[in-house]
Design an enzyme around this catalytic site. Sequence first.
Site, mmCIF file in Angstrom:
data_model
loop_
_atom_site.group_PDB
_atom_site.id
_atom_site.type_symbol
_atom_site.label_atom_id
_atom_site.label_comp_id
_atom_site.label_asym_id
_atom_site.label_seq_id
_atom_site.Cartn_x
_atom_site.Cartn_y
_atom_site.Cartn_z
ATOM 1 N N PRO A 11 -12.389 14.352 24.227
ATOM 2 C CA PRO A 11 -12.510 15.190 25.192
ATOM 3 C C PRO A 11 -14.091 15.425 24.977
ATOM 4 C CG PRO A 11 -11.075 16.468 23.024
ATOM 5 C CD PRO A 11 -10.940 15.223 23.894
ATOM 6 N N ASN A 12 -15.098 15.754 26.251
ATOM 7 C CA ASN A 12 -16.432 15.912 26.524
ATOM 8 C C ASN A 12 -16.905 14.458 26.554
ATOM 9 O OD1 ASN A 12 -16.009 18.771 27.014
ATOM 10 N ND2 ASN A 12 -15.609 18.983 24.838
ATOM 11 N N ARG A 19 -26.175 15.814 28.694
ATOM 12 C CA ARG A 19 -26.231 16.156 27.799
ATOM 13 C C ARG A 19 -26.103 16.313 26.710
ATOM 14 N NH1 ARG A 19 -23.866 21.218 30.946
ATOM 15 N NH2 ARG A 19 -24.753 21.142 32.711
ATOM 16 N N TYR A 24 -26.178 13.903 20.866
ATOM 17 C CA TYR A 24 -25.607 11.731 21.409
ATOM 18 C C TYR A 24 -26.063 11.341 21.722
ATOM 19 C CZ TYR A 24 -22.215 15.859 20.379
ATOM 20 O OH TYR A 24 -20.915 16.986 19.227
ATOM 21 N N ASN A 75 -12.632 7.600 19.299
ATOM 22 C CA ASN A 75 -13.121 8.494 18.968
ATOM 23 C C ASN A 75 -12.974 10.365 19.308
ATOM 24 O OD1 ASN A 75 -14.846 10.505 18.966
ATOM 25 N ND2 ASN A 75 -16.941 9.330 19.464
ATOM 26 N N ALA A 78 -13.404 16.270 19.384
ATOM 27 C CA ALA A 78 -13.262 17.535 18.903
ATOM 28 C C ALA A 78 -12.424 17.698 17.968
ATOM 29 C CB ALA A 78 -13.153 18.809 19.462
ATOM 30 N N GLU A 99 -12.601 4.725 13.391
ATOM 31 C CA GLU A 99 -12.567 5.823 14.089
ATOM 32 C C GLU A 99 -14.098 5.786 14.132
ATOM 33 O OE1 GLU A 99 -12.254 8.334 11.352
ATOM 34 O OE2 GLU A 99 -12.799 10.525 12.719
ATOM 35 N N HIS A 101 -17.599 8.118 15.016
ATOM 36 C CA HIS A 101 -18.278 9.095 15.371
ATOM 37 C C HIS A 101 -19.641 8.545 15.694
ATOM 38 C CE1 HIS A 101 -14.949 11.812 14.654
ATOM 39 N NE2 HIS A 101 -14.593 11.563 13.675
ATOM 40 N N ARG A 108 -23.127 18.325 10.264
ATOM 41 C CA ARG A 108 -23.156 18.707 10.655
ATOM 42 C C ARG A 108 -22.522 20.252 10.835
ATOM 43 N NH1 ARG A 108 -21.765 16.428 16.995
ATOM 44 N NH2 ARG A 108 -22.585 18.748 16.616
HETATM 45 O O1 CA2 Z 1 -20.230 12.750 17.105
HETATM 46 C C1 CA2 Z 1 -19.257 12.256 17.761
HETATM 47 O O2 CA2 Z 1 -18.757 11.623 18.095
HETATM 48 C C2 CA2 Z 1 -18.117 13.514 18.255
HETATM 49 O O3 CA2 Z 1 -16.445 12.863 17.902
HETATM 50 C C3 CA2 Z 1 -17.873 14.466 19.508
HETATM 51 C C4 CA2 Z 1 -16.981 15.608 19.213
HETATM 52 C C5 CA2 Z 1 -18.211 16.298 18.348
HETATM 53 O O4 CA2 Z 1 -16.758 17.777 19.331
HETATM 54 C C6 CA2 Z 1 -17.200 15.881 17.195
HETATM 55 O O5 CA2 Z 1 -17.136 16.907 15.987
HETATM 56 C C7 CA2 Z 1 -18.076 14.678 16.708
HETATM 57 C C8 CA2 Z 1 -18.215 16.607 21.074
HETATM 58 C C9 CA2 Z 1 -18.116 14.849 22.076
HETATM 59 C C10 CA2 Z 1 -18.759 16.171 22.944
HETATM 60 O O6 CA2 Z 1 -19.831 15.250 23.635
HETATM 61 C C11 CA2 Z 1 -20.512 15.536 24.700
HETATM 62 C C12 CA2 Z 1 -21.563 14.630 24.249
HETATM 63 C C13 CA2 Z 1 -23.022 14.587 25.945
HETATM 64 C C14 CA2 Z 1 -22.907 16.153 25.582
HETATM 65 C C15 CA2 Z 1 -22.604 16.979 25.759
HETATM 66 C C16 CA2 Z 1 -21.234 17.056 24.837
#
Ligand code: CA2
Length: 145
Positions: A11-12, A19, A24, A75, A78, A99, A101, A108
């Site tokens: 997700p996301n 963003r 990221y 990946n 969340a 996996e 991240h 974090r």
């Molecule tokens: O660091 C990572 O790759 C995560 O898997 C990313 C997840 C986060 O919940 C994990 O704790 C760590 C969140 C992905 C959200 O991605 C976005 C990218 C750009 C803008 C907003 C969100």
Amino acid sequence: MAKPIFVLNGPNLNLLGLRQPEIYGRETLGDVEAALNRLAGDLGLVLECRQSNHEGELVDWIHEARMAAAGILINPGAYSHTSVAILDALNAFEGPVLEVHISNIHKREAFRHHSYVSARAEGVIAGFGTEGYLLALRRMAGLVA
Ligand code: CA2
């Protein structure tokens, strides 16, 4: 023909590059997938890249991978920190699981420090930015060789 590596993003991650570049990076998911496909060509691998914001869809794709994939690079976003369902699905997959991240989840918030998926993964990369996907794919090539 050799089975593909499933590259699954949770997700996301469709928002990558759009963003929060300070966490990221500036590459979009399309950029990351293009770079992965280029590297896969060099490594003699074929990829099936998918992203979903829905836990059940990710579970369905992991089930599909049981027959259709040589390995899974994931990946889970969340869902890493919440999803026993994704862990159970990965436990029913026999090939290698890596996996990734993008951020260093250990630097974090405390709720990101634990990943259910790590209990199943052969390896975990965190905090290497989007380059982590490429490093994981190189490792995957060795694991499926
Ligand atoms: O660091 C990572 O790759 C995560 O898997 C990313 C997840 C986060 O919940 C994990 O704790 C760590 C969140 C992905 C959200 O991605 C976005 C990218 C750009 C803008 C907003 C969100």
